[in-house]
Design an enzyme around this catalytic site. Structure first.
Site, mmCIF file in Angstrom:
data_model
loop_
_atom_site.group_PDB
_atom_site.id
_atom_site.type_symbol
_atom_site.label_atom_id
_atom_site.label_comp_id
_atom_site.label_asym_id
_atom_site.label_seq_id
_atom_site.Cartn_x
_atom_site.Cartn_y
_atom_site.Cartn_z
ATOM 1 C CB ALA A 90 3.134 0.612 -5.221
ATOM 2 C CD GLU A 123 9.671 3.970 -6.502
ATOM 3 O OE1 GLU A 123 10.495 4.912 -6.390
ATOM 4 O OE2 GLU A 123 8.603 4.081 -7.123
HETATM 5 N N1 CO8 Z 1 1.824 1.808 1.202
HETATM 6 C C1 CO8 Z 1 1.031 1.389 2.211
HETATM 7 N N2 CO8 Z 1 0.681 2.162 3.242
HETATM 8 C C2 CO8 Z 1 1.156 3.431 3.258
HETATM 9 C C3 CO8 Z 1 1.974 3.936 2.240
HETATM 10 C C4 CO8 Z 1 2.305 3.067 1.161
HETATM 11 N N3 CO8 Z 1 3.053 3.476 0.124
HETATM 12 N N4 CO8 Z 1 2.291 5.217 2.532
HETATM 13 C C5 CO8 Z 1 1.679 5.503 3.686
HETATM 14 N N5 CO8 Z 1 0.989 4.424 4.136
HETATM 15 C C6 CO8 Z 1 0.192 4.313 5.370
HETATM 16 C C7 CO8 Z 1 1.085 4.222 6.575
HETATM 17 O O1 CO8 Z 1 1.565 2.918 6.757
HETATM 18 C C8 CO8 Z 1 0.145 4.668 7.663
HETATM 19 O O2 CO8 Z 1 -0.712 3.587 7.988
HETATM 20 P P1 CO8 Z 1 -0.932 3.171 9.550
HETATM 21 O O3 CO8 Z 1 -1.669 4.352 10.115
HETATM 22 O O4 CO8 Z 1 -1.765 1.936 9.442
HETATM 23 O O5 CO8 Z 1 0.412 2.984 10.135
HETATM 24 C C9 CO8 Z 1 -0.705 5.720 6.965
HETATM 25 O O6 CO8 Z 1 -0.559 5.484 5.578
HETATM 26 C C10 CO8 Z 1 -0.250 7.129 7.255
HETATM 27 O O7 CO8 Z 1 1.123 7.222 6.933
HETATM 28 P P2 CO8 Z 1 2.222 7.819 7.939
HETATM 29 O O8 CO8 Z 1 1.811 7.599 9.347
HETATM 30 O O9 CO8 Z 1 3.563 7.286 7.513
HETATM 31 O O10 CO8 Z 1 2.106 9.370 7.589
HETATM 32 P P3 CO8 Z 1 3.254 10.478 7.750
HETATM 33 O O11 CO8 Z 1 2.570 11.761 7.525
HETATM 34 O O12 CO8 Z 1 4.022 10.273 9.002
HETATM 35 O O13 CO8 Z 1 4.281 10.206 6.526
HETATM 36 C C11 CO8 Z 1 4.892 9.681 4.231
HETATM 37 C C12 CO8 Z 1 3.877 10.366 5.188
HETATM 38 C C13 CO8 Z 1 6.236 10.429 4.274
HETATM 39 C C14 CO8 Z 1 4.318 9.769 2.825
HETATM 40 C C15 CO8 Z 1 5.107 8.215 4.645
HETATM 41 O O14 CO8 Z 1 3.829 7.593 4.788
HETATM 42 C C16 CO8 Z 1 5.907 7.390 3.664
HETATM 43 O O15 CO8 Z 1 7.129 7.503 3.597
HETATM 44 N N6 CO8 Z 1 5.222 6.513 2.881
HETATM 45 C C17 CO8 Z 1 5.867 5.610 1.951
HETATM 46 C C18 CO8 Z 1 6.339 6.359 0.726
HETATM 47 C C19 CO8 Z 1 7.006 5.407 -0.214
HETATM 48 O O16 CO8 Z 1 8.067 4.847 0.041
HETATM 49 N N7 CO8 Z 1 6.404 5.208 -1.414
HETATM 50 C C20 CO8 Z 1 6.953 4.352 -2.427
HETATM 51 C C21 CO8 Z 1 6.302 3.005 -2.357
HETATM 52 S S1 CO8 Z 1 7.041 1.843 -3.485
HETATM 53 C C22 CO8 Z 1 6.337 2.205 -4.975
HETATM 54 O O17 CO8 Z 1 5.512 3.061 -5.100
HETATM 55 C C23 CO8 Z 1 6.727 1.455 -6.245
HETATM 56 C C24 CO8 Z 1 7.477 0.224 -5.920
HETATM 57 C C25 CO8 Z 1 7.815 -0.525 -7.211
HETATM 58 C C26 CO8 Z 1 8.095 -1.956 -6.844
HETATM 59 C C27 CO8 Z 1 8.047 -2.829 -8.047
HETATM 60 C C28 CO8 Z 1 7.563 -4.235 -7.643
HETATM 61 C C29 CO8 Z 1 7.224 -5.115 -8.851
#
Ligand code: CO8
Length: 259
Positions: A67, A133
């Protein structure tokens, strides 16, 4: 077909549609617009009698990295509760034709949950699945604690949801999360071939298979067996049952009419 902001939608062969997530700069993070686009497109395609299967895919690097954290960050409890944040995804589960997730790269958090909303999961060798998460101080919110547990059992689901660790395609296949692992380069072709195979079958029969298998998650065994039997009886009201069985007896390929 309508225009969408976060996805592309196209026909990809006979009776097969392809939805591609298209937010490359955010690794296909699922914002509210993506939820509306994906569910809207899938609902529209699912109602098209000329579509027998839908493939959902992302990019080589990411199916979807979760998300959209940046969209979620400023929200309060009242915001997410009152809007019933993520409830809109339920529409995807109501799509009645088979959905095939073709996963390359990251399928994390909501990305893993989106893949699990599909009916057949095919992983590229480079796929990585996880529910990170907890590392953000939250918990899965699009079905991860429920669908992952049903797919891979309590021990692995607890491990993944409590530690946030990622598993690779081989572990995902061993755990029963995905049905096939294919070379990364041929993922889309392989997934489209699976979709074409499904779409070549009787459409009502494929829809009934989906409904019957999903019923296994909703009811006890006796009720589920009765449900399956009634659908099976129902197939005898279709032209495709007549054609399929006639073709077998006449030793020829069936020509299904999808009705
Ligand atoms: N949301 C928003 N932006 C993201 C996300 C995300 N989930 N994942 C990656 N991006 C963005 C980064 O911020 C980055 O943007 P910018 O260039 O502007 O900084 C761009 O994508 C590229 O990402 P990275 O530079 O981080 O790329 P890497 O190759 O270094 O890393 C990863 C890749 C490992 C996938 C890393 O991006 C990461 O850890 N992402 C987050 C993964 C994560 O934690 N996902 C779970 C999200 S929470 C969810 O899905 C459910 C939550 C439920 C909540 C309930 C609420 C009601």
């Amino acid at each position: 077909m309508s225009e969408y902001e976060t996805i592309t939608v196209e026909r990809a062969g006979d009776r097969v549609a392809l939805i591609t997530l298209n937010r490359p700069k955010a690794l296909n993070a699922l914002n509210l617009q993506a939820m509306r686009d994906i569910t809207g497109a899938a609902e529209e395609l699912g109602q098209d009698p000329d579509v027998g299967a839908i493939v959902l895919t992302g990019s080589a690097k990411a199916f979807a990295a979760g998300a959209d954290i940046k969209e979620m960050q400023p929200q309060s409890f009242s915001d997410v509760y009152a809007a019933d944040w993520f409830a809109g995804w339920d529409a995807l589960s109501r799509v009645r034709v088979p959905l095939i997730a073709a996963v390359s790269g990251y399928a994390l958090g909501g990305g893993c949950e989106l893949a699990m909303m599909c009916d057949v999961l095919i992983a590229a060798e480079n796929a990585k699945f996880g529910q990170p998460e907890i590392t953000l101080g939250v918990i899965p919110g699009m079905g991860g604690s429920q669908r992952l547990t049903r797919a891979i059992g309590k021990a692995k689901a607890m491990d993944l949801c409590l530690t946030g660790r990622m598993i690779d395609a081989a572990e995902a296949e061993r755990s029963g999360l995905v049905s096939r692992v294919v070379p990364t380069e041929s993922l889309l072709d392989d997934a489209l071939a699976v979709a074409a195979k499904i779409a070549s079958m009787s459409r009502p029969a494929a829809m009934m298979v989906k409904e019957a298998v999903n019923q296994a998650f909703e009811s006890g065994l006796a009720d589920g067996l009765r449900f399956e039997r009634r659908l099976f009886h129902g197939t005898f009201a279709t032209q495709d049952q007549k054609e399929g069985m006639a073709a077998f007896t006449e030793k020829r390929e069936p020509k299904f009419l999808h009705s």
